[in-house]
Design a protein around this motif. Structure first.
Motif, PDB file in Angstrom:
ATOM      1  N   GLN A 179       0.637  -1.129   0.159  1.00  0.00           N
ATOM      2  CA  GLN A 179       0.191   0.222  -0.132  1.00  0.00           C
ATOM      3  C   GLN A 179       0.635   1.269  -0.083  1.00  0.00           C
ATOM      4  OE1 GLN A 179      -0.497  -2.639   2.540  1.00  0.00           O
ATOM      5  NE2 GLN A 179      -1.995  -3.169   0.696  1.00  0.00           N
ATOM      6  N   ILE A 180       2.186   1.402  -1.134  1.00  0.00           N
ATOM      7  CA  ILE A 180       3.074   2.621  -0.530  1.00  0.00           C
ATOM      8  C   ILE A 180       1.884   3.272  -2.145  1.00  0.00           C
ATOM      9  CG2 ILE A 180       4.324   3.449  -1.762  1.00  0.00           C
ATOM     10  CD1 ILE A 180       6.175   0.585  -0.613  1.00  0.00           C
ATOM     11  N   GLN A 181       1.816   4.875  -1.753  1.00  0.00           N
ATOM     12  CA  GLN A 181       1.147   5.736  -1.863  1.00  0.00           C
ATOM     13  C   GLN A 181       2.182   6.752  -2.366  1.00  0.00           C
ATOM     14  OE1 GLN A 181      -1.937   5.664  -2.868  1.00  0.00           O
ATOM     15  NE2 GLN A 181      -2.255   3.500  -1.756  1.00  0.00           N
ATOM     16  N   PRO A 182       2.762   7.657  -3.433  1.00  0.00           N
ATOM     17  CA  PRO A 182       3.451   8.242  -3.461  1.00  0.00           C
ATOM     18  C   PRO A 182       3.352   9.770  -2.823  1.00  0.00           C
ATOM     19  CG  PRO A 182       1.858   8.909  -5.331  1.00  0.00           C
ATOM     20  CD  PRO A 182       1.402   7.924  -4.592  1.00  0.00           C
ATOM     21  N   THR A 183       4.096  10.426  -2.176  1.00  0.00           N
ATOM     22  CA  THR A 183       4.524  11.621  -1.689  1.00  0.00           C
ATOM     23  C   THR A 183       5.454  12.149  -1.702  1.00  0.00           C
ATOM     24  OG1 THR A 183       4.706  12.068   0.760  1.00  0.00           O
ATOM     25  CG2 THR A 183       6.076  10.064  -0.186  1.00  0.00           C
ATOM     26  N   ASN A 184       5.455  13.142  -1.711  1.00  0.00           N
ATOM     27  CA  ASN A 184       6.302  15.099  -1.705  1.00  0.00           C
ATOM     28  C   ASN A 184       7.292  14.191  -0.171  1.00  0.00           C
ATOM     29  OD1 ASN A 184       5.024  14.805  -4.560  1.00  0.00           O
ATOM     30  ND2 ASN A 184       4.327  16.974  -3.502  1.00  0.00           N
ATOM     31  N   ALA A 185       7.022  14.129   0.561  1.00  0.00           N
ATOM     32  CA  ALA A 185       8.079  13.913   1.212  1.00  0.00           C
ATOM     33  C   ALA A 185       8.705  13.306   1.082  1.00  0.00           C
ATOM     34  CB  ALA A 185       6.767  13.650   2.730  1.00  0.00           C
ATOM     35  N   LEU A 186      10.035  13.377   1.937  1.00  0.00           N
ATOM     36  CA  LEU A 186      11.504  12.969   1.416  1.00  0.00           C
ATOM     37  C   LEU A 186      12.119  12.204   2.974  1.00  0.00           C
ATOM     38  CD1 LEU A 186      14.074  15.111  -0.402  1.00  0.00           C
ATOM     39  CD2 LEU A 186      12.284  13.164  -0.825  1.00  0.00           C
ATOM     40  N   HIS A 187      12.327  11.052   2.873  1.00  0.00           N
ATOM     41  CA  HIS A 187      12.816  10.212   4.421  1.00  0.00           C
ATOM     42  C   HIS A 187      13.811   9.840   4.196  1.00  0.00           C
ATOM     43  CE1 HIS A 187       7.912  10.235   5.501  1.00  0.00           C
ATOM     44  NE2 HIS A 187       8.044   9.904   3.840  1.00  0.00           N
ATOM     45  N   PRO A 188      14.610  10.107   5.289  1.00  0.00           N
ATOM     46  CA  PRO A 188      16.436  10.080   5.071  1.00  0.00           C
ATOM     47  C   PRO A 188      16.275   8.099   5.072  1.00  0.00           C
ATOM     48  CG  PRO A 188      15.200  10.737   7.566  1.00  0.00           C
ATOM     49  CD  PRO A 188      14.739  10.617   6.449  1.00  0.00           C
ATOM     50  N   ILE A 189      16.899   7.718   4.610  1.00  0.00           N
ATOM     51  CA  ILE A 189      17.600   6.316   4.379  1.00  0.00           C
ATOM     52  C   ILE A 189      19.453   6.191   5.036  1.00  0.00           C
ATOM     53  CG2 ILE A 189      18.199   4.526   3.454  1.00  0.00           C
ATOM     54  CD1 ILE A 189      15.960   4.871   1.338  1.00  0.00           C
ATOM     55  N   HIS A 190      19.393   5.512   6.484  1.00  0.00           N
ATOM     56  CA  HIS A 190      20.216   5.416   6.951  1.00  0.00           C
ATOM     57  C   HIS A 190      21.162   3.358   6.542  1.00  0.00           C
ATOM     58  CE1 HIS A 190      19.872   8.831   9.186  1.00  0.00           C
ATOM     59  NE2 HIS A 190      18.680   8.115  10.242  1.00  0.00           N
ATOM     60  N   LEU A 191      21.933   3.919   5.984  1.00  0.00           N
ATOM     61  CA  LEU A 191      22.398   2.624   5.155  1.00  0.00           C
ATOM     62  C   LEU A 191      23.678   2.771   5.632  1.00  0.00           C
ATOM     63  CD1 LEU A 191      22.027   3.447   1.366  1.00  0.00           C
ATOM     64  CD2 LEU A 191      20.666   1.560   2.368  1.00  0.00           C
ATOM     65  N   THR A 192      24.245   0.977   6.073  1.00  0.00           N
ATOM     66  CA  THR A 192      25.472   1.069   7.087  1.00  0.00           C
ATOM     67  C   THR A 192      26.347  -0.131   6.340  1.00  0.00           C
ATOM     68  OG1 THR A 192      24.607  -0.860   8.227  1.00  0.00           O
ATOM     69  CG2 THR A 192      23.808   0.969   9.033  1.00  0.00           C
ATOM     70  N   TYR A 193      27.506  -0.700   6.988  1.00  0.00           N
ATOM     71  CA  TYR A 193      27.618  -1.655   6.417  1.00  0.00           C
ATOM     72  C   TYR A 193      27.207  -2.999   5.922  1.00  0.00           C
ATOM     73  CZ  TYR A 193      31.620  -6.213   6.264  1.00  0.00           C
ATOM     74  OH  TYR A 193      31.755  -7.173   6.409  1.00  0.00           O
ATOM     75  N   HIS A 194      26.281  -3.316   6.863  1.00  0.00           N
ATOM     76  CA  HIS A 194      25.177  -4.502   6.315  1.00  0.00           C
ATOM     77  C   HIS A 194      24.642  -4.261   5.064  1.00  0.00           C
ATOM     78  CE1 HIS A 194      26.807  -6.215  10.199  1.00  0.00           C
ATOM     79  NE2 HIS A 194      26.715  -5.367  10.572  1.00  0.00           N
ATOM     80  N   ASN A 195      24.495  -3.564   5.020  1.00  0.00           N
ATOM     81  CA  ASN A 195      22.902  -2.544   4.052  1.00  0.00           C
ATOM     82  C   ASN A 195      23.995  -2.990   2.627  1.00  0.00           C
ATOM     83  OD1 ASN A 195      22.436  -0.544   6.100  1.00  0.00           O
ATOM     84  ND2 ASN A 195      20.531  -2.564   5.867  1.00  0.00           N
ATOM     85  N   GLN A 196      25.157  -2.769   2.660  1.00  0.00           N
ATOM     86  CA  GLN A 196      25.875  -2.634   1.437  1.00  0.00           C
ATOM     87  C   GLN A 196      26.120  -4.085   0.547  1.00  0.00           C
ATOM     88  OE1 GLN A 196      26.695   0.417   0.011  1.00  0.00           O
ATOM     89  NE2 GLN A 196      25.401   0.976   2.016  1.00  0.00           N
ATOM     90  N   PRO A 197      26.215  -4.345  -0.650  1.00  0.00           N
ATOM     91  CA  PRO A 197      26.006  -5.086  -1.382  1.00  0.00           C
ATOM     92  C   PRO A 197      27.713  -5.517  -1.349  1.00  0.00           C
ATOM     93  CG  PRO A 197      25.593  -4.188  -3.043  1.00  0.00           C
ATOM     94  CD  PRO A 197      25.517  -3.388  -1.636  1.00  0.00           C
ATOM     95  N   LEU A 198      27.922  -7.382  -1.412  1.00  0.00           N
ATOM     96  CA  LEU A 198      29.539  -7.046  -1.675  1.00  0.00           C
ATOM     97  C   LEU A 198      30.543  -6.792  -2.540  1.00  0.00           C
ATOM     98  CD1 LEU A 198      31.720  -8.876  -0.015  1.00  0.00           C
ATOM     99  CD2 LEU A 198      31.115 -10.622  -1.618  1.00  0.00           C
ATOM    100  N   SER A 199      29.558  -6.344  -3.174  1.00  0.00           N
ATOM    101  CA  SER A 199      30.291  -6.174  -4.854  1.00  0.00           C
ATOM    102  C   SER A 199      30.443  -4.149  -4.207  1.00  0.00           C
ATOM    103  CB  SER A 199      29.515  -5.959  -6.118  1.00  0.00           C
ATOM    104  OG  SER A 199      28.331  -5.393  -6.024  1.00  0.00           O
ATOM    105  N   ARG A 200      29.849  -3.702  -4.023  1.00  0.00           N
ATOM    106  CA  ARG A 200      30.436  -2.037  -3.635  1.00  0.00           C
ATOM    107  C   ARG A 200      31.395  -2.119  -1.905  1.00  0.00           C
ATOM    108  NH1 ARG A 200      25.213   2.213  -2.661  1.00  0.00           N
ATOM    109  NH2 ARG A 200      25.698   1.798  -4.627  1.00  0.00           N
TER     110      ARG A 200
END
Length: 128
Positions: free
Chosen positions: A24-45
């Motif tokens: 049920q994702i709806q479009p929005t104009n609001a920006l939401h920060p995403i915090h990426l850590t070591y564990h979110n990164q793919p091995l190739s990156r």
């Protein structure tokens, strides 16, 4: 859904349809920060980020037998072998518990070769 497709043109419409219908994702104009850590990164990156540019492309392929990941590192990557082993172990666990690199030539009647443990347990008994 049309607004989602317009708002995110780089995402395939079929993926947006799934997101919309399943979550049920709806479009929005609001920006939401995403915090990426070591564990979110793919091995190739991680490999591309941590290895010096002259070692690109980084090693990315491996063979898996049971819980062992077997790498065939090229000579320029050998100074970084333990770092590479640790990254592969971190990103491929829990199915991988041992990372090895071929350290000699194939030989003998069973075409075996010596390996060096780069990270993890020194356990070569596997279930296939």
């Amino acid at each position: 859904l049309t607004r989602l497709i317009h708002q995110f043109p780089s995402i395939p419409p079929t993926a947006l349809q799934l997101l919309h219908s399943n979550y049920q994702i709806q479009p929005t104009n609001a920006l939401h920060p995403i915090h990426l850590t070591y564990h979110n990164q793919p091995l190739s990156r991680l490999l591309s980020t941590l290895l010096p540019p002259h070692l690109h492309p980084p090693p990315s392929s491996y063979e898996q037998i049971g819980h062992i990941a077997h790498l065939n590192l090229r000579a320029p990557h050998l100074p970084y072998k333990h770092l590479l082993g640790r990254l592969f172990l971190d990103k491929l666990s829990p199915s991988i518990r041992t990372v090895v690199n071929k350290s000699g030539e194939v030989g003998g009647p069973y075409r075996t070769y010596p390996v060096e443990v780069l990270a993890g347990e020194e356990d070569y008994a596997v279930n296939v």
